[in-house]
Design a protein around this motif. Sequence first.
Motif, PDB file in Angstrom:
ATOM      1  N   UNK A  52      31.860 -23.426   0.541  1.00  0.00           N
ATOM      2  CA  UNK A  52      32.490 -22.440  -0.259  1.00  0.00           C
ATOM      3  C   UNK A  52      32.800 -22.509  -1.712  1.00  0.00           C
ATOM      4  N   UNK A  53      32.487 -23.679  -2.135  1.00  0.00           N
ATOM      5  CA  UNK A  53      32.490 -24.217  -3.457  1.00  0.00           C
ATOM      6  C   UNK A  53      31.057 -24.029  -4.104  1.00  0.00           C
ATOM      7  N   UNK A  54      31.131 -23.035  -5.156  1.00  0.00           N
ATOM      8  CA  UNK A  54      29.895 -22.720  -5.510  1.00  0.00           C
ATOM      9  C   UNK A  54      28.938 -23.963  -6.040  1.00  0.00           C
ATOM     10  N   UNK A  55      29.880 -25.121  -6.630  1.00  0.00           N
ATOM     11  CA  UNK A  55      28.962 -26.151  -7.204  1.00  0.00           C
ATOM     12  C   UNK A  55      28.552 -26.910  -5.991  1.00  0.00           C
ATOM     13  N   UNK A  56      29.171 -27.366  -4.887  1.00  0.00           N
ATOM     14  CA  UNK A  56      28.747 -28.063  -3.781  1.00  0.00           C
ATOM     15  C   UNK A  56      27.541 -27.179  -3.255  1.00  0.00           C
ATOM     16  N   UNK A  57      27.650 -25.965  -3.096  1.00  0.00           N
ATOM     17  CA  UNK A  57      26.582 -24.969  -2.360  1.00  0.00           C
ATOM     18  C   UNK A  57      25.224 -25.264  -3.327  1.00  0.00           C
ATOM     19  N   UNK A  58      25.443 -25.279  -4.635  1.00  0.00           N
ATOM     20  CA  UNK A  58      24.440 -25.531  -5.325  1.00  0.00           C
ATOM     21  C   UNK A  58      23.572 -27.010  -5.229  1.00  0.00           C
ATOM     22  N   UNK A  59      24.740 -28.030  -5.183  1.00  0.00           N
ATOM     23  CA  UNK A  59      24.173 -29.306  -5.080  1.00  0.00           C
ATOM     24  C   UNK A  59      23.355 -29.639  -3.911  1.00  0.00           C
ATOM     25  N   UNK A  60      23.637 -28.874  -2.900  1.00  0.00           N
ATOM     26  CA  UNK A  60      22.928 -28.764  -1.646  1.00  0.00           C
ATOM     27  C   UNK A  60      21.614 -28.068  -1.639  1.00  0.00           C
TER      28      UNK A  60
END
Length: 190
Positions: A52-60
């Motif tokens: 739900x964190x955009x940064x973590x979502x983008x990292x994956x």
Amino acid sequence: MIRATHLSKIKYAFRTHPIVAILGPRQCGKTTLAHQYKNQHNGTKAYIFDLEDPEDLAALENPKIALEPLSGLIIIDEIQRRPDLFPYLRVLVDQKKTQLLILGSASRDLINQTSETLAGRIQYILLTPFSLAELPSSHLQKLWERGGFPRSFLATTGPDSFNWRKSYVSTFLERDIPNLGIRIPATTLR
């Protein structure tokens, strides 16, 4: 409130499976339990991805680049947002000694997707709100009045607990039920 029985279940599950999935309803304590498990393993590297964190979502977006260099414990919260990760998670755990703790809202689709792709590699732990078996018997009245969802049960006041439950029911009826494919208006369900 530490859920020692569930922490033991996670530890035991990792003895035979490289992936453990904690499934349960929204706000039942999955993330808190995962952090408690991580904190019990001092010295073991742990990485947390909250989808739900955009940064973590983008990292994956490219899981191979993000996850392959990591070793130790990898926690992926809100896994139901990226079911396309399951085939890569299988490859990852087959290649190296990595433990994956994945968290998500229990749904038939999520269980079907993981069981097809991760068969033999995953163990499920179903987490519910607090139950009387987890609490001292002196908490029976409070459990009866507030229910077992941690934020409701642990609220400072009765009105705070009521307001939390009221908001939870609205979110459940307006967001979760439609996500299950049920097309009945929230007002009718209420």
